[in-house]
Scaffold this motif. Structure first.
Motif, short mmCIF file in Angstrom:
data_model
loop_
_atom_site.label_atom_id
_atom_site.label_comp_id
_atom_site.label_asym_id
_atom_site.label_seq_id
_atom_site.Cartn_x
_atom_site.Cartn_y
_atom_site.Cartn_z
N PHE A 213 0.83 -1.20 0.00
CA PHE A 213 0.00 0.00 0.00
C PHE A 213 0.87 1.25 0.00
O PHE A 213 1.88 1.34 0.70
CB PHE A 213 -0.91 0.02 1.24
CG PHE A 213 -1.77 1.24 1.31
CD1 PHE A 213 -2.94 1.33 0.59
CD2 PHE A 213 -1.38 2.33 2.08
CE1 PHE A 213 -3.74 2.47 0.64
CE2 PHE A 213 -2.17 3.46 2.14
CZ PHE A 213 -3.34 3.53 1.42
N ALA A 214 0.45 2.22 -0.82
CA ALA A 214 1.09 3.53 -0.86
C ALA A 214 0.00 4.59 -0.78
O ALA A 214 -1.05 4.43 -1.42
CB ALA A 214 1.91 3.71 -2.14
N TRP A 244 -11.17 15.96 -2.74
CA TRP A 244 -10.14 14.93 -2.72
C TRP A 244 -9.65 14.71 -1.30
O TRP A 244 -9.42 15.66 -0.55
CB TRP A 244 -8.97 15.33 -3.63
CG TRP A 244 -9.34 15.32 -5.07
CD1 TRP A 244 -9.83 16.36 -5.81
CD2 TRP A 244 -9.30 14.19 -5.95
NE1 TRP A 244 -10.09 15.97 -7.09
CE2 TRP A 244 -9.77 14.64 -7.21
CE3 TRP A 244 -8.91 12.87 -5.80
CZ2 TRP A 244 -9.85 13.79 -8.31
CZ3 TRP A 244 -8.99 12.03 -6.90
CH2 TRP A 244 -9.46 12.48 -8.14
N TYR A 245 -9.50 13.45 -0.93
CA TYR A 245 -9.04 13.06 0.39
C TYR A 245 -7.82 12.15 0.24
O TYR A 245 -7.63 11.51 -0.80
CB TYR A 245 -10.14 12.33 1.17
CG TYR A 245 -11.40 13.14 1.32
CD1 TYR A 245 -11.54 14.05 2.36
CD2 TYR A 245 -12.46 13.00 0.43
CE1 TYR A 245 -12.69 14.81 2.50
CE2 TYR A 245 -13.61 13.76 0.56
CZ TYR A 245 -13.72 14.65 1.60
OH TYR A 245 -14.87 15.40 1.75
N LEU A 246 -7.02 12.09 1.29
CA LEU A 246 -5.81 11.29 1.26
C LEU A 246 -6.03 9.97 1.99
O LEU A 246 -6.40 9.96 3.16
CB LEU A 246 -4.65 12.06 1.91
CG LEU A 246 -3.29 11.35 1.91
CD1 LEU A 246 -2.80 11.14 0.48
CD2 LEU A 246 -2.27 12.16 2.71
N ALA A 247 -5.82 8.86 1.27
CA ALA A 247 -5.86 7.54 1.89
C ALA A 247 -4.48 7.22 2.44
O ALA A 247 -3.50 7.20 1.70
CB ALA A 247 -6.28 6.49 0.86
N VAL A 248 -4.39 7.01 3.75
CA VAL A 248 -3.09 6.83 4.40
C VAL A 248 -2.84 5.39 4.83
O VAL A 248 -1.71 5.04 5.20
CB VAL A 248 -2.97 7.76 5.63
CG1 VAL A 248 -3.02 9.22 5.20
CG2 VAL A 248 -4.08 7.47 6.64
N GLU A 249 -3.88 4.56 4.81
CA GLU A 249 -3.70 3.18 5.27
C GLU A 249 -4.87 2.35 4.74
O GLU A 249 -5.95 2.87 4.47
CB GLU A 249 -3.67 3.13 6.80
CG GLU A 249 -3.40 1.77 7.39
CD GLU A 249 -3.42 1.77 8.91
OE1 GLU A 249 -3.57 0.69 9.49
OE2 GLU A 249 -3.31 2.87 9.50
N GLN A 250 -4.61 1.06 4.55
CA GLN A 250 -5.66 0.15 4.12
C GLN A 250 -5.85 -0.94 5.16
O GLN A 250 -4.89 -1.52 5.65
CB GLN A 250 -5.31 -0.49 2.76
CG GLN A 250 -6.42 -1.38 2.23
CD GLN A 250 -6.20 -1.74 0.77
OE1 GLN A 250 -5.30 -1.21 0.14
NE2 GLN A 250 -7.01 -2.63 0.25
#
Length: 276
Positions: A213-214, A244-250
């Motif tokens: 994941f990045a 727009w939102y930032l995905a930081v972890e899955q």
């Protein structure tokens, strides 16, 4: 402060608080003036000193409870006051106000000519509605829905960018760019490696192995709730389309997203998201 964080349960709480405030200025008792008891005397409201402590025990306690519950929606998850969250304090105060209002109307003055006034009756109904909204909004899914509803889905465009890209759009001038992206590179593309070909990031599903994941930017097709990372069932925010939102972890099929004001939460429904 994002008012889209409010739910229908919060709307019930706010409406009950407004009704409680209005009731505090109305007559607390009703007097039958046909006998000798009434002599053109005015009936007091709860703001009169002779009815103390009715005002702080019912009306002010209910208003403070509503304020704490609404304020909890705009605070970071996990913030506590004396070991309890703001919402928990609000629920306790709302239950106290309803309990006091109930016993006040049941144990009124032992005078045949005096009965409950419109302010007392309306205050009891408002206090009961306030307590019900505070407690049941965490247990009934219908009360957890967004208060303002779901806006329409924006028209699709290349790379998921709408006509007015919102916070954090990867290619907008002067806005934040994801992890090493240079200004002027649309879509937040990474700098070209030594003589290598430029790699264009294509939209794709969010799911993938946790080790690969990045962080990436994404937008949702419709408004979706963002839940606390501790697993609480109540949403802490709502992600809006066109932003727009930032995905930081899955976490499995879910994503940990970061909002404009720095709050982090879990987006459980990732279907149809658009990657920047």
């Amino acid at each position: 402060m994002n008012i889209r964080s409010l739910t229908r349960g919060d709307g019930v709480v706010i409406g009950a608080a407004v009704l409680l405030f209005i009731a505090s200025f109305l007559d607390f008792y009703s007097v039958d003036c046909s006998g000798e008891f009434c002599n053109d005397s005015s009936v007091p409201s709860t703001w009169e000193s002779e009815l103390f402590p009715v005002l702080p025990s019912i009306y002010l306690a209910g208003l403070i409870a509503a304020g704490l519950i609404v304020a909890a929606r705009f605070q970071p998850a996990g913030r506590k006051l004396a070991g309890l969250g703001l919402e928990q304090w609000g629920m306790a105060l709302s239950a106290f106000a309803a309990w006091t209002a109930l016993w006040t109307i049941l144990g009124g003055p032992d005078v045949d000519s005096v009965g409950p006034g419109i302010g007392q009756i309306l205050g009891l109904l408002a206090a009961l509605a306030l307590a019900a909204g505070a407690v049941l909004s965490t247990r009934i899914p219908a009360l957890q829905a967004p208060l303002l509803g779901t806006p329409g889905q924006p028209a699709p465009s290349p790379y998921g960018a709408g006509p007015n890209p919102g916070y954090g759009y990867p290619g907008q001038q002067g806005g934040p760019s994801p992890y090493g992206a240079q200004q002027g590179q649309p879509g937040g593309q990474q700098p070209q490696p030594y003589g290598g070909q430029q790699q264009v990031q294509q939209p794709g599903p969010a799911a993938g192995p946790a080790g690969d994941f990045a962080p990436f930017w994404f937008a949702v097709p419709v408004a979706r709730p963002l839940y606390a990372e501790d697993g609480s069932p109540r949403p802490i925010a709502e992600l809006a389309p066109g932003t727009w939102y930032l995905a930081v972890e899955q976490r499995g099929p879910a994503l940990v997203a970061q909002t404009q004001d720095g709050r982090r939460g879990v987006l459980q429904d990732t279907s149809g998201i658009q990657r920047g």
